[in-house]
Write a protein that holds these residues in place. Structure first.
Motif, PDB file in Angstrom:
ATOM      1  N   VAL A 182       3.570   6.743   2.662  1.00 21.84           N
ATOM      2  CA  VAL A 182       4.623   5.748   2.451  1.00 21.84           C
ATOM      3  C   VAL A 182       5.974   6.365   2.771  1.00 21.84           C
ATOM      4  N   ASP A 183       6.847   5.574   3.410  1.00 24.61           N
ATOM      5  CA  ASP A 183       8.173   6.081   3.782  1.00 24.61           C
ATOM      6  C   ASP A 183       9.221   5.656   2.762  1.00 24.61           C
ATOM      7  N   THR A 184      10.486   5.928   3.073  1.00 28.62           N
ATOM      8  CA  THR A 184      11.582   5.649   2.139  1.00 28.62           C
ATOM      9  C   THR A 184      11.738   4.161   1.855  1.00 28.62           C
ATOM     10  N   ALA A 185      11.339   3.314   2.812  1.00 32.64           N
ATOM     11  CA  ALA A 185      11.447   1.868   2.618  1.00 32.64           C
ATOM     12  C   ALA A 185      10.258   1.298   1.869  1.00 32.64           C
ATOM     13  N   GLY A 186       9.299   2.131   1.488  1.00 32.47           N
ATOM     14  CA  GLY A 186       8.124   1.653   0.774  1.00 32.47           C
ATOM     15  C   GLY A 186       7.046   1.115   1.691  1.00 32.47           C
ATOM     16  N   ARG A 187       7.171   1.339   3.001  1.00 32.43           N
ATOM     17  CA  ARG A 187       6.165   0.856   3.943  1.00 32.43           C
ATOM     18  C   ARG A 187       4.976   1.810   3.998  1.00 32.43           C
ATOM     19  N   ALA A 188       3.806   1.227   4.072  1.00 32.96           N
ATOM     20  CA  ALA A 188       2.601   2.027   4.283  1.00 32.96           C
ATOM     21  C   ALA A 188       2.525   2.368   5.765  1.00 32.96           C
ATOM     22  N   LEU A 189       2.691   3.629   6.115  1.00 33.31           N
ATOM     23  CA  LEU A 189       2.790   4.038   7.517  1.00 33.31           C
ATOM     24  C   LEU A 189       1.438   4.221   8.177  1.00 33.31           C
ATOM     25  N   ILE A 190       0.561   4.928   7.495  1.00 33.61           N
ATOM     26  CA  ILE A 190      -0.711   5.306   8.106  1.00 33.61           C
ATOM     27  C   ILE A 190      -1.649   5.769   7.000  1.00 33.61           C
ATOM     28  N   LEU A 212      -2.905  -4.333  -5.690  1.00 32.00           N
ATOM     29  CA  LEU A 212      -2.372  -5.257  -4.690  1.00 32.00           C
ATOM     30  C   LEU A 212      -2.800  -4.801  -3.299  1.00 32.00           C
ATOM     31  N   PRO A 213      -3.043  -5.746  -2.378  1.00 34.26           N
ATOM     32  CA  PRO A 213      -3.471  -5.354  -1.023  1.00 34.26           C
ATOM     33  C   PRO A 213      -2.350  -4.610  -0.291  1.00 34.26           C
ATOM     34  N   VAL A 214      -2.766  -3.671   0.516  1.00 32.42           N
ATOM     35  CA  VAL A 214      -1.817  -2.860   1.284  1.00 32.42           C
ATOM     36  C   VAL A 214      -2.000  -3.169   2.771  1.00 32.42           C
ATOM     37  N   THR A 215      -0.888  -3.446   3.459  1.00 36.47           N
ATOM     38  CA  THR A 215      -0.911  -3.712   4.896  1.00 36.47           C
ATOM     39  C   THR A 215      -0.068  -2.671   5.605  1.00 36.47           C
ATOM     40  N   LEU A 216      -0.668  -2.029   6.583  1.00 38.45           N
ATOM     41  CA  LEU A 216       0.076  -1.008   7.320  1.00 38.45           C
ATOM     42  C   LEU A 216       1.284  -1.621   8.027  1.00 38.45           C
ATOM     43  N   GLY A 217       2.391  -0.930   7.931  1.00 39.04           N
ATOM     44  CA  GLY A 217       3.614  -1.403   8.557  1.00 39.04           C
ATOM     45  C   GLY A 217       4.416  -2.343   7.685  1.00 39.04           C
ATOM     46  N   LYS A 218       3.874  -2.749   6.535  1.00 39.73           N
ATOM     47  CA  LYS A 218       4.553  -3.675   5.637  1.00 39.73           C
ATOM     48  C   LYS A 218       4.916  -2.964   4.338  1.00 39.73           C
ATOM     49  N   PRO A 219       6.000  -3.408   3.683  1.00 41.24           N
ATOM     50  CA  PRO A 219       6.363  -2.795   2.397  1.00 41.24           C
ATOM     51  C   PRO A 219       5.279  -3.007   1.353  1.00 41.24           C
ATOM     52  N   THR A 220       4.878  -1.936   0.730  1.00 39.98           N
ATOM     53  CA  THR A 220       3.889  -2.015  -0.341  1.00 39.98           C
ATOM     54  C   THR A 220       4.476  -1.603  -1.687  1.00 39.98           C
ATOM     55  N   LEU A 221       5.623  -0.932  -1.651  1.00 41.51           N
ATOM     56  CA  LEU A 221       6.383  -0.561  -2.841  1.00 41.51           C
ATOM     57  C   LEU A 221       7.848  -0.881  -2.597  1.00 41.51           C
ATOM     58  N   PRO A 222       8.582  -1.223  -3.659  1.00 37.21           N
ATOM     59  CA  PRO A 222      10.036  -1.373  -3.492  1.00 37.21           C
ATOM     60  C   PRO A 222      10.660  -0.020  -3.130  1.00 37.21           C
ATOM     61  N   VAL A 226      10.289   4.061  -4.686  1.00 36.84           N
ATOM     62  CA  VAL A 226      10.072   5.297  -3.923  1.00 36.84           C
ATOM     63  C   VAL A 226      11.172   6.308  -4.229  1.00 36.84           C
ATOM     64  N   SER A 227      12.422   5.863  -4.216  1.00 36.38           N
ATOM     65  CA  SER A 227      13.528   6.792  -4.491  1.00 36.38           C
ATOM     66  C   SER A 227      13.477   7.291  -5.937  1.00 36.38           C
ATOM     67  N   PHE A 228      13.047   6.451  -6.879  1.00 30.46           N
ATOM     68  CA  PHE A 228      12.938   6.873  -8.286  1.00 30.46           C
ATOM     69  C   PHE A 228      11.903   7.980  -8.418  1.00 30.46           C
ATOM     70  N   VAL A 229      10.741   7.772  -7.808  1.00 30.21           N
ATOM     71  CA  VAL A 229       9.664   8.763  -7.907  1.00 30.21           C
ATOM     72  C   VAL A 229      10.098  10.094  -7.297  1.00 30.21           C
ATOM     73  N   THR A 230      10.662  10.044  -6.118  1.00 29.52           N
ATOM     74  CA  THR A 230      11.064  11.285  -5.453  1.00 29.52           C
ATOM     75  C   THR A 230      12.174  12.000  -6.216  1.00 29.52           C
ATOM     76  N   GLU A 231      13.049  11.242  -6.875  1.00 36.55           N
ATOM     77  CA  GLU A 231      14.120  11.870  -7.663  1.00 36.55           C
ATOM     78  C   GLU A 231      13.554  12.572  -8.894  1.00 36.55           C
ATOM     79  N   VAL A 232      12.646  11.925  -9.608  1.00 29.98           N
ATOM     80  CA  VAL A 232      12.037  12.535 -10.793  1.00 29.98           C
ATOM     81  C   VAL A 232      11.279  13.795 -10.417  1.00 29.98           C
ATOM     82  N   VAL A 233      10.477  13.704  -9.353  1.00 31.94           N
ATOM     83  CA  VAL A 233       9.713  14.864  -8.915  1.00 31.94           C
ATOM     84  C   VAL A 233      10.642  15.997  -8.511  1.00 31.94           C
TER      85      VAL A 233
END
Length: 310
Positions: A182-190, A212-222, A226-233
Motif C-alpha cells: 500500500v502506498d501513501t494514498a492508501g492504494r493497493a499497489l501490488i 472489505l474487498p481490495v482492488t488493485l490500483g484503488k484506495p483500500t485505506l484512508p 496510512v500516515s497515522f500508522v507510519t508515524e506511530v511506527v
C-alpha cells in the motif's frame, strides 16, 4: 553628191552605262535600312521579322529543371515519412526524485508491457496517428504501483520514450488471505508475493479485520490511516521499540499495536494525533517500568492527555 558623214565618235554615240556612284550608294542605303526594324509595307518585312519569344528564350541547364526538382521533392517526402515513422520498441526510462523509492517489479517486465502496448495498434507506428495518452493509461492500469507514466515522442528520431515513476510503498496490508503493498494514498499497489524479496523493504504489516474487498490500483485505506500508522511506527522505532503486530479492528477507528517483550497491546485512536499518542504511550511505559508494573491486557492512549491500562 552627198557628202559622207564622219562616223560618230565612240564616246558620244555608244556610251556604256557604268554603275554610278549613286547606285553604289543605293546599295549601301539598302544595307542601312535592312539593319533597322522593318517598317509597315516594306518589302523585307517577312525576312526580317523577329523570332517568337519562346524560340528566343534559352532553356536553362540548372537544378530548376523539371527532373531535379521532382527528385528533390520525392527525397523530401521520403525524409519526412521516415521521421514520422515510429519504432515499436520504446525505451523505458525509470524516473524517481526520491532515491528511497524503489521499483516493485523488474524493469524488463515494464519494457515488455510497453512494447506490447505500442504494437497493439498500427496507428502507433506514426507520430501523426499515435495515441500516447492511451498507451500511458494502459500501462498505468496494468501496473498500479507506478505513480506516473508519460509517453514522449521525439522531434527527430523514431524511438518512443516511456517514463515511469514508482509510487512510494508505505506498508503491507493483510486482508483476507492476501498481502498487499500500500502506498501513501492508501492504494493497493501490488500483491506482495509478486515483489522479489519484499521483506527487505522493511514495511510494517497491518492486519485489516474489516474483510472489505481490495482492488488493485484503488484506495483500500484512508491516506490519514496510512500516515497515522507510519508515524506511530516511526516514533516507536526512534526509541528502539519494535512492533510485532498492527491491527485495524472491525467497525472502529482504532489501531491496536503490540511491541516486542510486552504482554499487552496499545490502543491508538486513528482520528487523533499520532505523534502525541505515541508520546503518551512512551511516557506511561516509562512510569510503569519505574513502578515495576506491567499491564496484562492493554494500555489505552486514545483520549488526549490521558492513559488507561489494565
Amino acid at each position: 553628191m552627198f557628202k559622207k558623214k564622219n562616223p560618230t565618235p565612240p564616246d558620244r554615240t555608244t556610251r556604256t552605262r557604268q554603275p554610278t556612284t549613286r547606285a553604289s550608294n543605293s546599295s549601301a542605303v539598302f544595307s542601312y535600312h535592312s539593319s533597322r526594324a522593318a517598317r509597315p509595307g516594306s518589302a523585307g518585312r517577312q525576312q526580317e521579322q523577329p523570332a517568337p519569344a519562346a524560340a528566343r528564350r534559352k532553356k536553362p541547364f540548372s537544378m530548376f529543371n523539371r527532373g531535379p526538382v521532382t527528385l528533390l521533392l520525392l527525397a523530401g517526402i521520403a525524409l519526412v515519412g521516415l521521421n514520422l515513422y515510429l519504432n515499436d520498441k520504446p525505451d523505458v526510462v525509470p524516473v524517481s526524485t526520491d532515491r528511497s523509492v524503489i521499483f516493485l517489479q523488474a524493469q524488463q517486465k515494464y519494457e515488455v508491457a510497453a512494447r506490447e502496448a505500442v504494437s497493439r495498434s498500427l496507428l502507433s507506428r506514426s507520430k501523426l496517428t499515435i495515441n500516447a495518452t492511451r498507451i500511458a493509461d494502459d500501462l498505468q492500469s496494468q501496473f498500479p504501483e507506478l505513480a506516473h507514466v508519460t509517453v514522449s515522442l521525439p522531434l527527430a528520431g523514431n524511438r518512443i520514450k516511456v517514463y515511469i515513476e514508482p509510487s512510494a510503498p508505505q506498508l503491507l496490508l493483510s486482508s483476507g488471505n492476501e498481502l498487499y503493498v500500500v502506498d501513501t494514498a492508501g492504494r493497493a499497489l501490488i500483491l506482495a508475493k509478486y515483489v522479489p524479496h519484499v521483506e527487505r523493504l522493511g514495511l510494517p504489516v497491518v492486519t485489516d479485520e474489516s474483510a472489505l474487498p481490495v482492488t488493485l490500483g484503488k484506495p483500500t485505506l484512508p491516506s490519514s490511516t496510512v500516515s497515522f500508522v507510519t508515524e506511530v511506527v516511526g516514533q516507536l522505532k526512534a526509541k528502539k521499540i519494535q512492533t510485532t503486530s498492527l491491527t485495524l479492528p472491525q467497525g472502529t477507528s482504532e489501531l491496536d499495536a503490540r511491541v516486542v517483550g510486552a504482554p499487552y497491546f496499545i490502543k491508538f485512536n486513528l482520528r487523533g494525533d499520532a505523534r502525541v499518542e505515541a508520546g503518551t504511550y512512551l511516557a506511561v511505559k516509562g512510569q510503569l517500568e519505574r513502578d515495576r508494573k506491567i499491564p496484562a491486557a492493554y494500555i489505552d492512549v486514545r483520549v488526549d492527555d490521558r492513559a488507561y491500562y489494565q
